[in-house]
Design an enzyme around this catalytic site. Sequence first.
Site: not given
Ligand code: FAD
Length: 466
Positions: A188, A445
Site C-alpha cells: 500500500e 446488472h
Molecule cells: C500503515 C498501516 C496500515 C494498516 N491498514 C490496515 C487496514 O487497512 N485494515 C486493517 O484491518 N488493519 C490495518 N492495519 C493494522 C491495524 O492498524 C491494527 O491491526 C489495529 O490498529 C490493532 O488494533 P489494537 O486495538 O489491537 O491496537 P492499536 O491500534 O495498536 O492500539 C493500541 C493503543 O494502545 C496504546 N498503548 C500502548 N501501550 C499503552 C499503555 N501502557 N498504556 C496506555 N495506552 C497504551 C497505544 O498508544 C495505542 O493507542 C494497518 C496498520 C498500519 C501500521
Amino acid sequence: MDKFDVIIIGAGPGGYVAAIRAAQLGLDTALVEKDPSLGGTCLNVGCIPSKALLESSELFYASRHGFEAHGIEPASVKLNLPTMMARKEGIVKELTDGVGILMKKNKVKVFRGRGVLKGEGLVTVVDDDGGKQALEAKSVILAMGSVPVELPFLKFDGDRVVSSTEALAFKEVPQHLVVVGAGAIGLEMGSVWNRLGAKVTVVELLPRVAPFADGQMSTLLERTLKAQGMVFRLNAKVTAANVLPDGVALTVQNGKGENEAIACDRVLVSVGRRPCTGTAGLQEAGVALDEKGFIKVDDGFATSVPNVYAIGDLIRGPMLAHKASEEGVALAETLAGKPGHVDYETIPNVVYTNPELACVGLTEEQCKEQGLPFKVGKYYFKANGRAKSLGETDGMVKVIAHAETDRILGTHIVGPRASEMIHELVVAMEFHASAEDIARTCHAHPTLSEVIHEAALAVDKRAIHG
Ligand SMILES: Cc1cc2nc3c(=O)[nH]c(=O)nc-3n(C[C@H](O)[C@H](O)[C@H](O)COP(=O)(O)OP(=O)(O)OC[C@H]3O[C@@H](n4cnc5c(N)ncnc54)[C@H](O)[C@@H]3O)c2cc1C
C-alpha cells in the site's frame, strides 16, 4: 482509588470498541490511553491515513494515466503534497475526535497516561509528568496493540530508514523508495509513492507478494503492480545497508546468492509488527507470553493472570483492526454475562492497492495442505460490463467450494472495489452457504458483483458469460 467494572488499557479499535460495548451493556468502564489522541494505530498511523493517501494518490495517478481514455484531458495536473497531507490529517483528526465523543456519549471514563498492570484488577495510570493514579476493577483488558518490527542492520532513524508511520508523512516524494517487505503495508505505501512519482523497489524474502493470499492472486496482483511501474525483487533479502547523508546504499541478495547494489534515498522497512508488550508492566505482573512474544490467551481471551484479558494485535491471529474490534465486542459481551464469540474462519483480509486484493477463508494451498477435496470457480473482470465502464478490468474472483458438500471454503478477489465486494462472501460463509446459494442469488446488472455470481456458477462449470 477509582473503582470500575472493567479497565481497558489502549484505545485502538480493540480497546475503544470493547469500551463502548462494555458501557452499552451497563458495565462501569475506564479506558487508559498513553497517546494524546484516541483511536490507536488504526486511526492515527494505520488504516485511515494510509487509505486517505491511497485515495488521493490514486486520483493523481488516474489524472495522468486514466482520464484520457474517458475523453477527459486535464490541462495541467500538479501535485500539492502539503494539501494532500493536510487532507489526510484532517480525516484522522475528525475520526479520533469522534472516538472521544463516543466515549463521552457512552459514559466511558478516559484516563490519559500509560497504564501499568499492578496485579489482578489493579492498574496505575502514569501521566507524562510522572503523576500516578491508582485504579481498580473486576476485570482488566489489555489492548496495547503493536509496533513496527525493526531490522537489526537497518534501524529506524525516522528519516532515511523509516517505518510506515514516517512513510505516511514524507514531506517530499522520494526519488527512489525501497520497500522491504511485500505485505499489505509495504504494497500500500509503495503504491502511494509510486503513484506520486517515486521509483519504488520492493524487496521480499518470500517468492511472492502478499504472502498470506492465494498463490494465483498474489501473482495476479504482482503483475498488475509491475505494470504500474513498481519493481519487485522476490526471493531476495537486504543483507547490508549503509546509511549516508543523502541516501542509503543497500546490498540485496537474491535466491541464487547473487548480490545487487541498490542506491535509494529512502527505505521503508515493513517486515511486520510485534505486539506492544513492553509498556504496561506485564512481566512484573506475571502475564505469560507465547514463543512468538504474543500474550498467551485461552479461547475466552483470558491471560495467565486471573481476570486480566487481552485482545487485538497483542494476541495470536491476523493483525487487523476489525479482528481487534470483534474480539473487543466478544470479550465485553462475555464479561457482561452474554455469549461473546468471534468466528476466525470468516475474517476478511484486504490489501488496498489498485486493483484491490480481498479474501476470506481458505486458499487453494491451504485446502491442499488440509487434504480437503475442493472445486474452484473463476471469473474475470475483463468480461464484466461494469468493470469495462469503469475502465478497471484487471483481476478475477475465485470461489473455492468443498467438492462434496459445495460449502464455500474461501473466496479471493483481485479487482476493483474488492474490499467492498468481499462482504457478500463473508456473510455467505457466516451462514455456511454453498456456492450454489450464491449462484442462485439474483445479482443486480450491471455490477461488479456479477463477477462473484459468475465465479459461483463456474464452480459447477455453468458460468453464463464465460
Ligand atoms: C500503515 C498501516 C496500515 C494498516 N491498514 C490496515 C487496514 O487497512 N485494515 C486493517 O484491518 N488493519 C490495518 N492495519 C493494522 C491495524 O492498524 C491494527 O491491526 C489495529 O490498529 C490493532 O488494533 P489494537 O486495538 O489491537 O491496537 P492499536 O491500534 O495498536 O492500539 C493500541 C493503543 O494502545 C496504546 N498503548 C500502548 N501501550 C499503552 C499503555 N501502557 N498504556 C496506555 N495506552 C497504551 C497505544 O498508544 C495505542 O493507542 C494497518 C496498520 C498500519 C501500521
